[in-house]
Design a protein around this motif. Structure first.
Motif: not given
Length: 223
Positions: A39, A219, A223
Motif C-alpha cells: 500500500l 483498490l 477508486s
C-alpha cells in the motif's frame, strides 16, 4: 476528562480499514508487513497496528492476556472484557483518528478474532460478544478482512519450530484451535463481501501473490 468518543452509529471514513485474521502460525505478521509495503508503494499513508494492543495502555492489557503464568488463571469473562477494553482504547486513540484523516489502517486481528477465540475457542455465546461489539465499535467494521487459513496441525508445527516461549493462547490444545478455525470460517461464510480466504499452507510467494491480487482488485473497486 476526555473519554472514548461514541458519536456515530455507522462510521464512514475517508480512510480504509484492512484486517488480517487467522490462528496461530498462519503467517499473519509476515504478510501484514507485505500488505503495508504494498500500500505504501502506491502512495497510501499506512498505519500498521495489532490487537490486542496498538497503544501503550492496550499493549499493557495485551501483556495480561498473553501472560502464560498460572499463578492466577484468567477466567473466560475477564478475558473477553479485557479484549474489548483494549479495543476501545485502540479505536479511540489510534484507529478512528487515522481513518478520519484518510490514512489506511492495517491491523493484525480485530473483532473476528474475538468471535473465533473467545466465541469458538472458549465457548462464549456469540450474542454476548455481539453486544460488546455494538457498544464499543458503534458500527465500525473492516473494509476488507484477509483470513489466512491452514490445517491446525501444520500451523502448530510452525509455532513449535519458532523455538521461542509460547504465550498463553499458543499453549492451548488442538481441539481449541480446531474450534477457532471453524469459527473463523463460519464468520467468513457470513460476510463474503468483506472476507477473502487465503490458503496459507502454500509457499510464501504463492500466498503473497494471492494477497497482492486481492488488494489490486479492491483498490480498483475503491477508486
Amino acid at each position: 476528562m476526555a473519554g472514548c468518543m461514541h458519536n456515530e452509529t455507522q462510521h464512514r471514513y475517508p480512510g480504509r480499514f484492512i484486517t488480517l485474521e487467522g490462528g496461530e502460525g498462519v503467517g499473519k505478521s509476515t504478510n501484514l508487513a507485505m500488505v503495508c509495503e504494498f500500500l505504501e508503494a502506491r502512495g497510501v499513508e499506512v498505519i500498521k497496528t495489532r490487537e490486542p494492543g496498538g497503544t501503550s495502555r492496550s499493549e499493557a492489557i495485551r501483556h495480561l492476556l498473553l501472560d502464560p503464568s498460572e499463578e492466577e488463571p484468567l477466567c473466560d469473562d475477564a478475558e473477553l472484557l479485557l479484549v474489548f477494553a483494549a479495543r476501545a482504547q485502540h479505536l479511540d486513540r489510534k484507529i478512528r483518528p487515522a481513518l478520519a484523516r484518510g490514512a489506511w489502517v492495517v491491523c493484525d486481528r480485530f473483532t473476528d478474532a474475538t468471535f473465533a477465540y473467545q466465541g469458538g475457542g472458549r465457548g462464549i455465546d456469540a450474542s454476548r460478544i455481539e453486544r460488546l461489539e455494538t457498544f464499543v465499535q458503534q458500527g465500525l467494521q473492516p473494509d476488507l478482512t484477509l483470513l489466512l487459513d491452514m490445517p491446525v496441525d501444520a500451523a502448530q508445527q510452525r509455532v513449535i519450530q519458532r523455538g521461542i516461549e509460547r504465550d498463553r493462547f499458543e499453549r492451548e490444545h488442538a481441539a481449541f484451535f480446531d474450534a477457532v478455525r471453524h469459527a473463523y470460517l463460519k464468520r467468513a461464510s457470513e460476510a463474503p463481501d468483506r472476507f477473502v480466504i487465503i490458503d496459507a499452507s502454500r509457499a510464501l510467494a504463492d500466498v503473497q501473490a494471492d494477497i497482492r491480487n486481492c488488494l489490486d482488485t479492491r483498490l480498483a473497486s475503491w477508486s
